[in-house]
Structures are given as structure tokens and as C-alpha cells.
Design an enzyme around this catalytic site. Structure first.
Site, PDB file in Angstrom:
ATOM      1  N   LYS A  54       9.247  -5.291   9.054  1.00  0.00           N
ATOM      2  CA  LYS A  54       9.264  -4.647   7.525  1.00  0.00           C
ATOM      3  C   LYS A  54       9.948  -5.602   6.021  1.00  0.00           C
ATOM      4  O   LYS A  54       8.932  -5.561   4.971  1.00  0.00           O
ATOM      5  CB  LYS A  54      10.020  -2.994   7.557  1.00  0.00           C
ATOM      6  CG  LYS A  54       8.366  -2.653   8.385  1.00  0.00           C
ATOM      7  CD  LYS A  54       8.931  -1.271   7.974  1.00  0.00           C
ATOM      8  CE  LYS A  54       8.814  -0.392   8.893  1.00  0.00           C
ATOM      9  NZ  LYS A  54       9.092   1.434   8.647  1.00  0.00           N
ATOM     10  N   GLN A  98      13.301   4.807   7.572  1.00  0.00           N
ATOM     11  CA  GLN A  98      12.952   4.128   9.198  1.00  0.00           C
ATOM     12  C   GLN A  98      13.552   5.669   9.406  1.00  0.00           C
ATOM     13  O   GLN A  98      14.675   6.405   9.397  1.00  0.00           O
ATOM     14  CB  GLN A  98      13.736   3.292   9.055  1.00  0.00           C
ATOM     15  CG  GLN A  98      13.646   3.136  10.385  1.00  0.00           C
ATOM     16  CD  GLN A  98      12.476   2.791  10.618  1.00  0.00           C
ATOM     17  OE1 GLN A  98      11.372   1.923  10.085  1.00  0.00           O
ATOM     18  NE2 GLN A  98      11.549   3.511  11.805  1.00  0.00           N
ATOM     19  N   ASP A 121       4.536   5.122   2.205  1.00  0.00           N
ATOM     20  CA  ASP A 121       4.168   5.911   3.523  1.00  0.00           C
ATOM     21  C   ASP A 121       3.580   6.505   4.217  1.00  0.00           C
ATOM     22  O   ASP A 121       2.204   7.803   4.845  1.00  0.00           O
ATOM     23  CB  ASP A 121       5.675   6.335   4.424  1.00  0.00           C
ATOM     24  CG  ASP A 121       6.178   5.949   5.657  1.00  0.00           C
ATOM     25  OD1 ASP A 121       4.941   4.285   5.649  1.00  0.00           O
ATOM     26  OD2 ASP A 121       7.249   5.095   5.609  1.00  0.00           O
TER      27      ASP A 121
END
Ligand code: NAP
Length: 302
Positions: A54, A98, A121
Site C-alpha cells: 500500500k 490494517q 476502505d
């Protein structure tokens, strides 16, 4: 081979180039650099490798990227305080936590603490609701479903009036992609069926699909005879079915397989995604796209 391959690796490159160009333009016109923070708690090797990817991608498109790594014993209170800090930071447009988180931390509480306008997200209940309403309400579609829809559209597959069958009803793939495909709009407007372990006649439903999206996590679940000739088959499944030695690095790597019997299916389908190299590369790409969107919402530009 009858089917046209839809390669996530190729589509990713095009989208990242588009994002990079927009980032440069926003920087020049508005003096703003998109800011993305990735919070990693602990040292889970898979999480470290996702976060590394990422970060690499964020740098590539020109984002201001902060990697905030915290120790495994971080308290829930401390993590919530950290999120609050980034929620209030104007230089940050996207916040990623995460997963999985260590046991002492309630994941739901943490995800719900992220400002929905920085939730790139797309997992916050507010963004799930926005997705359900559809149209202009949608801010951040979850990244894997957004990647799937982008692949279908960029491959030139007609979605309007198409019979879409989604195998799987998870909150991160099945339910959101089903919801996205039924909306009245470009790249959607389909007739959607969702199947799962409670479904009778799984094969019969799949056989009707013009677009078959499979996200079950069961290698080889979809048999070639379940596929309608000419259908578009999107295989989301990523299953580790063994190990091999990498020719490039000499290290042990996983052998991956999708949920569809690819070799046989490619002779019947009109379009198909490979595993690996299909949906996989699209998820992080759409994360970058959502972060760019967040900046544009803030600046009031489209
Ligand atoms: P999940 O939460 O385990 O959900 C799987 C869904 O498939 C469930 O709804 C389950 O039904 C259904 N299912 C399982 N076995 C089935 C069967 N035999 N017949 C019919 N339905 C069945 O999985 P997920 O998180 O959605 O992930 C699915 C797959 O996609 C995994 O292989 C995962 O690794 C992969 N994935 C890839 C990406 C990516 O490439 N970027 C991202 C996310 C996930 P029930 O609800 O009835 O249990």
C-alpha cells in the site's frame, strides 16, 4: 482459449497513471497533496506485506504517506486516541487500519471511530449505508467490489439488464458488489442474484449468469458446466493450495488458485479473470482512487 482475459495487472497500471496525473494537477492548482495514513499494530507478516505494498503504491501516485507502526500490546484506548488525532489532521484524507488487530482491541469499535469522510476502505456503517442508497450518496465503495466493477466496465461488458450472479455474501465482497450491480447507473443496472451455502440449486443459478462473480474461498467450487457460454467470469477467490520455489527469488512461495476451474472455464466463458493477476491487484488500486476522491470531496471538485 475462447475467453478474453481481464488482467487486473494491466488495468491497475492504467488507473494508477490516471491517479498520478490527477494528483499532479491537484497539487499544481490547489497546492494540496493527498495524505494517507496506514496504522499497523503488531508484526503480523501478512499485514506487513500488505502495508508495504500500500505504501509503495501510495508513493508511486504521489501521495503524502504516513506509516504509523504501533507495538502489539497497544491498548484500545491508545489506538482510538491515535485515530482521533488523524481524524482531526487536515493533511490526512484517508485513514487505514490494517486488520487483523491484536485480541485486546475491538475491531468494530476501531473501524467505527474513523471519520466516515476519511474511511477510504469504505467499511464504516455510514459508508455502507451510503453505498446502499447509491447514486450521489456513495463516497467510498469498498475497494475489492469497486475493483470488480471497474474491471467489468473497462472490459466493455454490458451490465445493463445483465443477469449477475454473486457467489458469496460477505460484508467485504459479496454483499457490496451485489448492491453495486443492482443500482440504477453506469456499470450496473443489472438483475442480481446472491447465492451462498443455504442456496438450493447453486449450479442452476450460476448457469443463468451473464456475469458470474465468485467470492466463496473454495478452490474449484465453480465447475465449467456451471458457466453459460460467453459469460463474464470474475473469480475473486484467492486460495493457497500448496507451495513452490520462486524462480525469481529462490524462496518458497504459495501456489494460488481461484474459486473457478480456470483451465476448463476459459474455454467456455467470454471473459475471465486469472488468479493471481486478476481481481487481486485491483484492491489497493481502488484504495488509491478512494483517497484521491476524498481529496476531491474536500476541495469540492469532481
Ligand atoms: P468469506 O467471508 O469467507 O465469505 C465466503 C462466502 O462464500 C460466504 O457467504 C459463504 O456462504 C459463501 N460460500 C462458501 N462456500 C460456499 C459454497 N460451497 N457454496 C456456496 N457459497 C459458499 O470470504 P470473503 O472474505 O468474501 O472472500 C472470498 C474469497 O475472496 C476468498 O478466497 C478471499 O481470499 C478472496 N478475496 C480476495 C480479495 C482480493 O483479491 N483483493 C479480497 C477479498 C477476498 P455463507 O454465508 O452461507 O457461509
Amino acid at each position: 482459449m475462447a475467453a478474453k482475459l481481464i488482467k487486473g495487472t494491466e488495468i491497475r497500471e492504467k488507473i494508477l497513471e490516471e491517479i498520478e496525473a490527477e494528483v499532479a494537477e491537484i497539487k499544481e492548482k490547489h497546492g494540496v497533496v493527498p495524505g494517507l495514513v496506514t496504522i499497523l499494530v503488531g508484526e503480523n507478516p501478512a499485514s506487513i506485506s500488505y502495508v508495504t505494498l500500500k505504501i509503495k503504491t501510495a508513493h508511486r501516485v504521489g501521495f503524502h504517506e504516513i506509516q504509523d507502526t504501533q507495538s502489539e500490546d497497544l491498548s484500545e484506548e491508545a489506538l482510538l486516541a491515535l485515530i482521533d488525532k488523524y481524524n482531526k489532521d487536515d493533511a490526512i484524507h484517508g485513514i487505514l487500519v490494517q486488520l487483523p488487530l491484536p485480541k485486546q482491541i475491538n475491531e468494530k469499535k476501531v473501524l467505527n471511530a474513523i471519520d466516515p469522510d476519511k474511511d477510504v476502505d469504505g467499511f464504516h456503517p455510514v459508508n455502507v449505508g451510503r453505498l446502499m442508497i447509491g447514486g450521489d450518496e456513495v463516497k467510498f465503495p469498498p475497494c475489492t467490489p469497486a475493483g470488480i466493477q471497474e474491471m467489468i466496465v473497462r472490459a466493455g461488458v454490458e451490465t445493463k439488464g445483465a443477469e449477475v450472479v454473486v457467489v458469496g455474501r460477505s460484508n467485504i465482497v459479496g454483499k457490496p458488489i451485489a448492491n453495486m450491480m443492482l443500482q440504477k447507473g453506469v456499470g450496473a443496472n443489472s438483475t442480481v442474484t446472491v447465492v451462498h451455502t443455504g442456496t438450493k440449486e447453486l449450479a442452476g443459478h450460476c448457469q443463468r449468469a451473464d456475469i458470474l462473480i465468485v467470492a466463496a474461498g473454495v478452490p474449484g467450487l465453480v465447475k465449467p458446466e456451471w458457466i453459460k457460454p460467453g459469460a463474464c467470469v470474475i473469480d475473486v477467490g484467492v486460495n493457497r493450495i500448496g507451495e513452490k520455489i520462486s524462480e525469481k527469488t529462490g524462496k518458497k512461495i504459495a501456489i494460488l488458485s481461484g474459486d473457478v476451474d480456470f483451465d476448463a472455464a476459459k474455454e467456455i466463458a467470454g471473459y475471465i479473470t486469472p488468479v493471481p493477476g486478476g481481481v487481486g491487484p485491483m484492491t489497493i488500486t481502488m484504495l488509491m482512487k478512494n483517497t484521491l476522491k476524498s481529496v476531491k470531496f474536500r476541495l469540492g471538485i469532481n
